[in-house]
Enzyme design. Structure first.
Site, PDB file in Angstrom:
ATOM      1  N   SER A  39       0.818  -1.219   0.000  1.00  0.00           N
ATOM      2  CA  SER A  39       0.000   0.000   0.000  1.00  0.00           C
ATOM      3  C   SER A  39       0.847   1.262   0.000  1.00  0.00           C
ATOM      4  O   SER A  39       1.667   1.455   0.899  1.00  0.00           O
ATOM      5  CB  SER A  39      -0.864   0.073   1.259  1.00  0.00           C
ATOM      6  OG  SER A  39      -1.740  -0.986   1.332  1.00  0.00           O
TER       7      SER A  39
ATOM      8  N   HIS B 187      -3.824   0.413  -4.683  1.00  0.00           N
ATOM      9  CA  HIS B 187      -3.037  -0.659  -5.284  1.00  0.00           C
ATOM     10  C   HIS B 187      -3.277  -0.676  -6.785  1.00  0.00           C
ATOM     11  O   HIS B 187      -4.415  -0.776  -7.225  1.00  0.00           O
ATOM     12  CB  HIS B 187      -3.465  -2.027  -4.742  1.00  0.00           C
ATOM     13  CG  HIS B 187      -3.091  -2.249  -3.316  1.00  0.00           C
ATOM     14  ND1 HIS B 187      -2.022  -3.015  -2.943  1.00  0.00           N
ATOM     15  CD2 HIS B 187      -3.638  -1.785  -2.173  1.00  0.00           C
ATOM     16  CE1 HIS B 187      -1.940  -3.027  -1.625  1.00  0.00           C
ATOM     17  NE2 HIS B 187      -2.904  -2.288  -1.129  1.00  0.00           N
TER      18      HIS B 187
ATOM     19  N   HIS C 130      -4.730  -9.728  -1.699  1.00  0.00           N
ATOM     20  CA  HIS C 130      -4.911  -9.935  -0.265  1.00  0.00           C
ATOM     21  C   HIS C 130      -5.941 -11.023  -0.007  1.00  0.00           C
ATOM     22  O   HIS C 130      -6.940 -11.129  -0.718  1.00  0.00           O
ATOM     23  CB  HIS C 130      -5.399  -8.634   0.403  1.00  0.00           C
ATOM     24  CG  HIS C 130      -4.435  -7.511   0.301  1.00  0.00           C
ATOM     25  ND1 HIS C 130      -4.429  -6.655  -0.779  1.00  0.00           N
ATOM     26  CD2 HIS C 130      -3.441  -7.101   1.123  1.00  0.00           C
ATOM     27  CE1 HIS C 130      -3.464  -5.761  -0.601  1.00  0.00           C
ATOM     28  NE2 HIS C 130      -2.851  -6.008   0.532  1.00  0.00           N
TER      29      HIS C 130
ATOM     30  N   TYR D 138      -8.036 -10.972   2.349  1.00  0.00           N
ATOM     31  CA  TYR D 138      -9.339 -10.378   2.711  1.00  0.00           C
ATOM     32  C   TYR D 138     -10.172  -9.981   1.493  1.00  0.00           C
ATOM     33  O   TYR D 138     -11.356  -9.708   1.615  1.00  0.00           O
ATOM     34  CB  TYR D 138      -9.168  -9.168   3.646  1.00  0.00           C
ATOM     35  CG  TYR D 138      -8.403  -7.996   3.056  1.00  0.00           C
ATOM     36  CD1 TYR D 138      -8.950  -7.190   2.060  1.00  0.00           C
ATOM     37  CD2 TYR D 138      -7.123  -7.698   3.501  1.00  0.00           C
ATOM     38  CE1 TYR D 138      -8.248  -6.121   1.525  1.00  0.00           C
ATOM     39  CE2 TYR D 138      -6.419  -6.638   2.980  1.00  0.00           C
ATOM     40  CZ  TYR D 138      -6.981  -5.859   1.987  1.00  0.00           C
ATOM     41  OH  TYR D 138      -6.273  -4.814   1.459  1.00  0.00           O
ATOM     42  N   GLU D 139      -9.541  -9.951   0.326  1.00  0.00           N
ATOM     43  CA  GLU D 139     -10.317  -9.649  -0.886  1.00  0.00           C
ATOM     44  C   GLU D 139     -11.154 -10.850  -1.313  1.00  0.00           C
ATOM     45  O   GLU D 139     -12.000 -10.737  -2.195  1.00  0.00           O
ATOM     46  CB  GLU D 139      -9.373  -9.244  -2.024  1.00  0.00           C
ATOM     47  CG  GLU D 139      -8.675  -7.910  -1.782  1.00  0.00           C
ATOM     48  CD  GLU D 139      -7.687  -7.570  -2.892  1.00  0.00           C
ATOM     49  OE1 GLU D 139      -8.099  -6.937  -3.870  1.00  0.00           O
ATOM     50  OE2 GLU D 139      -6.507  -7.970  -2.778  1.00  0.00           O
TER      51      GLU D 139
ATOM     52  N   ALA E 210       2.603  -1.948   4.321  1.00  0.00           N
ATOM     53  CA  ALA E 210       2.283  -0.955   5.346  1.00  0.00           C
ATOM     54  C   ALA E 210       1.782  -1.743   6.547  1.00  0.00           C
ATOM     55  O   ALA E 210       1.059  -2.724   6.383  1.00  0.00           O
ATOM     56  CB  ALA E 210       1.207  -0.011   4.842  1.00  0.00           C
TER      57      ALA E 210
ATOM     58  N   MET F 114      -1.877  -7.033   7.034  1.00  0.00           N
ATOM     59  CA  MET F 114      -2.839  -7.966   6.428  1.00  0.00           C
ATOM     60  C   MET F 114      -2.277  -8.645   5.178  1.00  0.00           C
ATOM     61  O   MET F 114      -3.032  -9.025   4.281  1.00  0.00           O
ATOM     62  CB  MET F 114      -4.121  -7.203   6.066  1.00  0.00           C
ATOM     63  CG  MET F 114      -4.736  -6.397   7.203  1.00  0.00           C
ATOM     64  SD  MET F 114      -6.146  -5.439   6.635  1.00  0.00           S
ATOM     65  CE  MET F 114      -6.386  -4.332   8.038  1.00  0.00           C
ATOM     66  N   SER F 115      -0.969  -8.776   5.118  1.00  0.00           N
ATOM     67  CA  SER F 115      -0.381  -9.364   3.903  1.00  0.00           C
ATOM     68  C   SER F 115       0.903 -10.102   4.255  1.00  0.00           C
ATOM     69  O   SER F 115       1.083 -10.548   5.382  1.00  0.00           O
ATOM     70  CB  SER F 115      -0.082  -8.245   2.892  1.00  0.00           C
ATOM     71  OG  SER F 115       0.942  -7.395   3.386  1.00  0.00           O
TER      72      SER F 115
ATOM     73  N   ASN G 130       1.013   3.660  10.822  1.00  0.00           N
ATOM     74  CA  ASN G 130       0.196   4.162  11.944  1.00  0.00           C
ATOM     75  C   ASN G 130       0.578   3.341  13.161  1.00  0.00           C
ATOM     76  O   ASN G 130       1.156   2.270  13.026  1.00  0.00           O
ATOM     77  CB  ASN G 130      -1.305   3.943  11.639  1.00  0.00           C
ATOM     78  CG  ASN G 130      -1.608   2.476  11.338  1.00  0.00           C
ATOM     79  OD1 ASN G 130      -1.364   2.001  10.233  1.00  0.00           O
ATOM     80  ND2 ASN G 130      -2.102   1.765  12.335  1.00  0.00           N
TER      81      ASN G 130
ATOM     82  N   HIS H   3      -7.747   4.028   6.591  1.00  0.00           N
ATOM     83  CA  HIS H   3      -6.918   3.685   5.430  1.00  0.00           C
ATOM     84  C   HIS H   3      -6.259   4.947   4.866  1.00  0.00           C
ATOM     85  O   HIS H   3      -5.136   4.893   4.378  1.00  0.00           O
ATOM     86  CB  HIS H   3      -7.784   2.993   4.367  1.00  0.00           C
ATOM     87  CG  HIS H   3      -7.004   2.483   3.194  1.00  0.00           C
ATOM     88  ND1 HIS H   3      -5.997   1.537   3.320  1.00  0.00           N
ATOM     89  CD2 HIS H   3      -7.063   2.793   1.883  1.00  0.00           C
ATOM     90  CE1 HIS H   3      -5.476   1.286   2.129  1.00  0.00           C
ATOM     91  NE2 HIS H   3      -6.102   2.039   1.242  1.00  0.00           N
TER      92      HIS H   3
HETATM   93  N1  HPA Z   1      -3.370  -3.151  11.355  1.00  0.00           N
HETATM   94  C1  HPA Z   1      -3.417  -4.048  10.354  1.00  0.00           C
HETATM   95  N2  HPA Z   1      -2.985  -3.786   9.140  1.00  0.00           N
HETATM   96  C2  HPA Z   1      -2.473  -2.563   8.899  1.00  0.00           C
HETATM   97  C3  HPA Z   1      -2.393  -1.584   9.889  1.00  0.00           C
HETATM   98  C4  HPA Z   1      -2.874  -1.902  11.189  1.00  0.00           C
HETATM   99  O1  HPA Z   1      -2.838  -1.087  12.138  1.00  0.00           O
HETATM  100  N3  HPA Z   1      -1.836  -0.488   9.311  1.00  0.00           N
HETATM  101  C5  HPA Z   1      -1.579  -0.809   8.028  1.00  0.00           C
HETATM  102  N4  HPA Z   1      -1.963  -2.074   7.767  1.00  0.00           N
END
Ligand code: HPA
Length: 271
Positions: A29, A60, A82, A84-85, A112, A210-211, A234, A246
Site C-alpha cells: 500500500s 493498489h 490480499h 481479505y479480498e 504498510a 494484512m499481507s 500508523n 486507510h
Molecule cells: N493493522 C493491520 N494492518 C495494517 C495496519 C494496522 O494497524 N496499518 C496498516 N496495515
C-alpha cells in the site's frame, strides 16, 4: 498448478525482450511508486496474464513492472492480492510461484503495517526479522507439489540473515533510522481491536498487517531468499488514543516514500 504457472510464465516471457529478472519486489500500500523508478520497463497488467487474479483495493495498482533498477534485472508487483479480498491463499501467492519460475531467487517484500512496539513511531521503516502467522490458513495446505518445494519447509530463517545484514548496512550508510521486529499477519479487513493489539504484543509482535505472510511462506517453500520491510503507517489500535483509517495509512506511506525508495534502491544494488 504447474501448468498454470508455466502458462503465466510463458506469457510474461513473450512480452520481454531483454534479460529475465533475478530479483522480485512486492510493493505494498502506497509503496508502488518504487516501480516508477524501474528503467526500460515492460508493464504487464494482471488482467492480461493467464491465471493471474486481479486486484481490488484502493491504493493498489494491478500490474507487473519488469526492467532494470540499479543495474539489476527486477520484476515488481505494483499491487498485491490480499486474502481479505476473497482470494484463496493459493491465488494470493500465485505470483510468487510465477516469479520463481521466471528465475527469481531473491524476493523483497514490502507492506504498510501498524506499529505494536511502543518505541516505534508512525513513519518508521521496520526490517522484518521474523513473522507470526495469525491468518488461520496456510498457502501450502493441500497436496504438496514436490517440484515446487518440500512437504515440510523449514521456516527457521524465513527472512534471510545475510539480506537483513545488507539492509542494515545500507540504512547506516544512508543515515536512515531502521527499526527491526516481528511482523504479525492478520487476515483483515478490519483493523485490530485494542485488546487484540495487546495480545499480539504479548505474543512477541512488533507490527501488524494484512499481507506478506502467505507470500513469504511460499517463497520459502520455493527456496527463495526473502527480505521484508514494513512501513509503519500508523500505531496499531489502542497504542494511541485515536481511530485508524486507510487514508492515514496511505498518507504516511507517501510521507516516507523517499526514504523507502532510497533504502530499497541501495539494497537492490548490493543484493
Ligand atoms: N493493522 C493491520 N494492518 C495494517 C495496519 C494496522 O494497524 N496499518 C496498516 N496495515
Amino acid at each position: 498448478m504447474i501448468e498454470q504457472i508455466n502458462e503465466s510464465k510463458a506469457y510474461i516471457e513473450q512480452q520481454l525482450s531483454g534479460q529475465l529478472p533475478k530479483i522480485g519486489l512486492i510493493l505494498g500500500s502506497g509503496l508502488g511508486v518504487l516501480a516508477d523508478e524501474i528503467e526500460n520497463p515492460t508493464v504487464i497488467s494482471y488482467k492480461d496474464i493467464p491465471h493471474f487474479p486481479t486486484s481490488t483495493v484502493a491504493g493498489h495498482k494491478g500490474q507487473l513492472v519488469i526492467g532494470e533498477l540499479q543495474g539489476k534485472n527486477v520484476i515488481a508487483m505494483q499491487g498485491r492480492f490480499h486474502y481479505y479480498e476473497g482470494y484463496t491463499m493459493q491465488q494470493v501467492t500465485f505470483p510468487v510461484r510465477v516469479m520463481k519460475a521466471l528465475g527469481v531467487e531473491r524476493l523483497l517484500v514490502t507492506n504498510a503495517a501498524g506499529g505494536i512496539n511502543e518505541s516505534f513511531d508512525a513513519g518508521n521503516l521496520m526490517l522484518i526479522t521474523d513473522h507470526i502467522n495469525m491468518m488461520g490458513d496456510n498457502p501450502l495446505i493441500g497436496p504438496n507439489v514436490e517440484e515446487l518445494g518440500p512437504r515440510f519447509p523449514d521456516m527457521s530463517q524465513a527472512y534471510d540473515k545475510d539480506l537483513i545484514g545488507v539492509a542494515k548496512s545500507c540504512a547506516d550508510e544512508l543515515d536512515l533510522q531502521l527499526q527491526e521486529g516481528v511482523y504479525v499477519g492478520n487476515t483483515g479487513p478490519v483493523y485490530e481491536t485494542s485488546s487484540e493489539v495487546k495480545m499480539l504484543r504479548t505474543l512477541g509482535g512488533d507490527a501488524v498487517g494484512m499481507s506478506t505472510v502467505p507470500e513469504v511462506i511460499v517463497a520459502n517453500h520455493a527456496g527463495m531468499k526473502v527480505l521484508g520491510i514494513s512501513c509503519i503507517s500508523n500505531m496499531a489500535a489502542g497504542i494511541l488514543d485515536q481511530p485508524l483509517s486507510h487514508d492515514e495509512v496511505i498518507e504516511t506511506t507517501e510521507r516516507v516514500r523517499e526514504d523507502f525508495i532510497q533504502l530499497v534502491k541501495k539494497v537492490i544494488k548490493i543484493m
